[in-house]
Design a protein around this motif. Structure first.
Motif, PDB file in Angstrom:
ATOM      1  N   ALA A 133       1.078  -1.374  -0.114  1.00 26.91           N
ATOM      2  CA  ALA A 133      -0.195  -0.273  -0.170  1.00 26.91           C
ATOM      3  C   ALA A 133       0.872   1.441   0.224  1.00 26.91           C
ATOM      4  O   ALA A 133       0.078   2.365  -0.034  1.00 26.91           O
ATOM      5  CB  ALA A 133      -0.753  -0.341   1.540  1.00 26.91           C
ATOM      6  N   GLY A 134       2.147   1.058   0.144  1.00 26.49           N
ATOM      7  CA  GLY A 134       3.284   2.495  -0.158  1.00 26.49           C
ATOM      8  C   GLY A 134       3.441   3.255   1.699  1.00 26.49           C
ATOM      9  O   GLY A 134       3.290   4.465   1.873  1.00 26.49           O
ATOM     10  N   LYS A 135       2.106   2.269   2.583  1.00 29.73           N
ATOM     11  CA  LYS A 135       2.423   2.997   3.647  1.00 29.73           C
ATOM     12  C   LYS A 135       4.011   2.875   4.365  1.00 29.73           C
ATOM     13  O   LYS A 135       4.143   1.558   4.810  1.00 29.73           O
ATOM     14  CB  LYS A 135       1.143   2.436   4.404  1.00 29.73           C
ATOM     15  CG  LYS A 135       0.071   2.838   4.292  1.00 29.73           C
ATOM     16  CD  LYS A 135      -1.092   2.835   5.341  1.00 29.73           C
ATOM     17  CE  LYS A 135      -2.647   3.349   5.302  1.00 29.73           C
ATOM     18  NZ  LYS A 135      -3.408   2.832   6.711  1.00 29.73           N
ATOM     19  N   THR A 136       4.334   4.343   5.264  1.00 30.03           N
ATOM     20  CA  THR A 136       5.176   3.437   6.116  1.00 30.03           C
ATOM     21  C   THR A 136       4.497   2.935   7.277  1.00 30.03           C
ATOM     22  O   THR A 136       3.243   3.821   8.383  1.00 30.03           O
ATOM     23  CB  THR A 136       6.670   4.314   6.324  1.00 30.03           C
ATOM     24  OG1 THR A 136       5.050   5.908   6.801  1.00 30.03           O
ATOM     25  CG2 THR A 136       6.968   4.390   4.971  1.00 30.03           C
ATOM     26  N   PHE A 171      13.139  -8.133  12.380  1.00 26.49           N
ATOM     27  CA  PHE A 171      12.475  -7.219  11.839  1.00 26.49           C
ATOM     28  C   PHE A 171      12.999  -5.817  11.253  1.00 26.49           C
ATOM     29  O   PHE A 171      12.102  -5.106  10.066  1.00 26.49           O
ATOM     30  CB  PHE A 171      11.018  -6.791  12.295  1.00 26.49           C
ATOM     31  CG  PHE A 171      10.385  -8.102  11.550  1.00 26.49           C
ATOM     32  CD1 PHE A 171       9.287  -8.174  10.377  1.00 26.49           C
ATOM     33  CD2 PHE A 171       9.680  -9.383  12.937  1.00 26.49           C
ATOM     34  CE1 PHE A 171       9.148  -9.165  10.367  1.00 26.49           C
ATOM     35  CE2 PHE A 171       8.347 -10.671  12.490  1.00 26.49           C
ATOM     36  CZ  PHE A 171       8.414 -10.157  10.683  1.00 26.49           C
ATOM     37  N   ALA A 172      13.773  -4.661  12.820  1.00 33.67           N
ATOM     38  CA  ALA A 172      13.575  -3.998  12.551  1.00 33.67           C
ATOM     39  C   ALA A 172      15.084  -3.598  11.708  1.00 33.67           C
ATOM     40  O   ALA A 172      15.233  -2.423  10.579  1.00 33.67           O
ATOM     41  CB  ALA A 172      14.609  -2.622  13.420  1.00 33.67           C
ATOM     42  N   ALA A 176      13.646  -1.427   7.305  1.00 34.16           N
ATOM     43  CA  ALA A 176      14.113   0.041   7.946  1.00 34.16           C
ATOM     44  C   ALA A 176      14.039  -0.112   6.672  1.00 34.16           C
ATOM     45  O   ALA A 176      13.775   0.875   6.881  1.00 34.16           O
ATOM     46  CB  ALA A 176      15.533   0.044   8.182  1.00 34.16           C
ATOM     47  N   GLU A 177      14.116  -0.895   5.652  1.00 33.60           N
ATOM     48  CA  GLU A 177      14.445   0.174   3.739  1.00 33.60           C
ATOM     49  C   GLU A 177      13.372   0.563   3.755  1.00 33.60           C
ATOM     50  O   GLU A 177      12.818   1.367   2.327  1.00 33.60           O
ATOM     51  CB  GLU A 177      14.159  -0.951   3.080  1.00 33.60           C
ATOM     52  CG  GLU A 177      14.314  -1.828   2.738  1.00 33.60           C
ATOM     53  CD  GLU A 177      14.839  -2.656   1.483  1.00 33.60           C
ATOM     54  OE1 GLU A 177      14.425  -3.043   0.028  1.00 33.60           O
ATOM     55  OE2 GLU A 177      15.521  -3.744   2.081  1.00 33.60           O
ATOM     56  N   PHE A 178      11.822   0.054   4.102  1.00 33.95           N
ATOM     57  CA  PHE A 178      10.110  -0.066   3.759  1.00 33.95           C
ATOM     58  C   PHE A 178       9.915   1.412   5.035  1.00 33.95           C
ATOM     59  O   PHE A 178       8.355   1.870   4.812  1.00 33.95           O
ATOM     60  CB  PHE A 178       9.418  -1.553   3.249  1.00 33.95           C
ATOM     61  CG  PHE A 178      10.044  -1.946   2.756  1.00 33.95           C
ATOM     62  CD1 PHE A 178      10.342  -2.077   1.323  1.00 33.95           C
ATOM     63  CD2 PHE A 178      10.467  -3.464   3.436  1.00 33.95           C
ATOM     64  CE1 PHE A 178      11.170  -3.381   0.601  1.00 33.95           C
ATOM     65  CE2 PHE A 178      11.023  -4.258   2.567  1.00 33.95           C
ATOM     66  CZ  PHE A 178      11.605  -4.066   1.167  1.00 33.95           C
TER      67      PHE A 178
END
Length: 262
Positions: A133-136, A171-172, A176-178
């Motif tokens: 969805a392109g969400k951070t 997971f961190a 991170a790149e996303f």
């Protein structure tokens, strides 16, 4: 700390929402303007909690965290409602007591399923949804001081929380790149769990050893979870924040005759 309106309209998923901390975390986000998906085992009780929250866009979804299908359905329901969440709080955890020599493998498996496998499964599912969805956003795993100190009769719980801390860091690094930050929070001692009832003697003894002299309240945990999820923590990922009155640093318990300083 004031967070202004930055959580307004954001979607937050809280597991174990009917527990002591889960309920408080859900209320803290709702009060900060977020919409909250509360999940636990009892749908009727969850719907009552949504009414209490009074936050537009919030909803309840019962989920059995030992079931991959149930968790996949939860992810799908949140996706249908919001596209993807902004924040995930992996709060659910179980704390059964018993000696390792008396424990059935099925009991061990359930502890690991709820405390470790579920945070992995949901974090993976919601991360993929957010990326598509392109969400951070932000994930917060509710850990425990038991991650660092073994406790007799609750060894599986300690093992699960140690592993959860490592999963948090894993997971961190990978997310991170996303633009998805992943942290853990360690609440301090708090009595009142409906899952693990404690005697008054146990409670008073535990509180006596805490350097700041009291148990943990939601006034402590709510702001800490909001901070880790906020833009004020935009450079914080892969860490564990202890909010425990100094209990992880040391204890006030003494064994000498001299009981007071000076």
């Amino acid at each position: 700390m004031e967070f202004g309106t930055q959580f307004q309209g954001q979607g937050v998923v809280v597991t174990g929402a009917l527990g002591l901390f889960g309920r408080g975390i859900a209320k803290a986000f709702a009060a900060a303007g977020a919409k909250v998906c509360v999940t636990d085992m009892d749908q009727a009780a969850l719907e009552e909690l949504v009414t209490e929250l009074g936050a537009e866009g919030s909803f309840a979804r019962a989920c059995e965290l030992t079931s991959a299908d149930d968790m996949d359905n939860l992810v799908a329901v949140v996706g249908d409602a919001w596209g993807a969440p902004d924040i995930l709080i992996n709060n659910a955890g179980i704390y059964p007591s018993g000696f390792l020599l008396d424990m059935d493998t099925s009991d061990w498996d359930r502890i690991m399923d709820v405390n470790l496998r579920a945070p992995f499964h949901l974090s993976r599912g919601f991360a993929l949804q957010m990326i598509n969805a392109g969400k951070t956003g932000s994930f917060v795993n509710i850990s425990s001081g038991a991650a660092r100190k073994m406790r007799r009769t609750v060894v599986p719980y300690c093992v699960s929380k140690t592993a959860l801390d490592r999963l948090t860091k894993g997971f961190a690094v990978e997310l991170a790149e996303f633009g998805i930050r992943v942290n853990a929070l360690e609440p301090g001692f708090a009595a009142g769990s409906s899952v693990s009832a404690l005697s008054e003697e146990h409670v008073s003894r535990a509180i006596r050893g805490i350097p700041l002299g009291r148990s943990t309240s939601m006034d402590d945990i709510g702001p800490a979870v909001l901070y880790l999820s906020s833009r004020e923590a935009s450079y914080v990922t892969g860490t564990t924040l202890s909010v425990d009155g100094g209990n992880s640093a040391g204890t006030l318990d003494v064994f000498q005759d001299k009981k007071t300083p000076l």
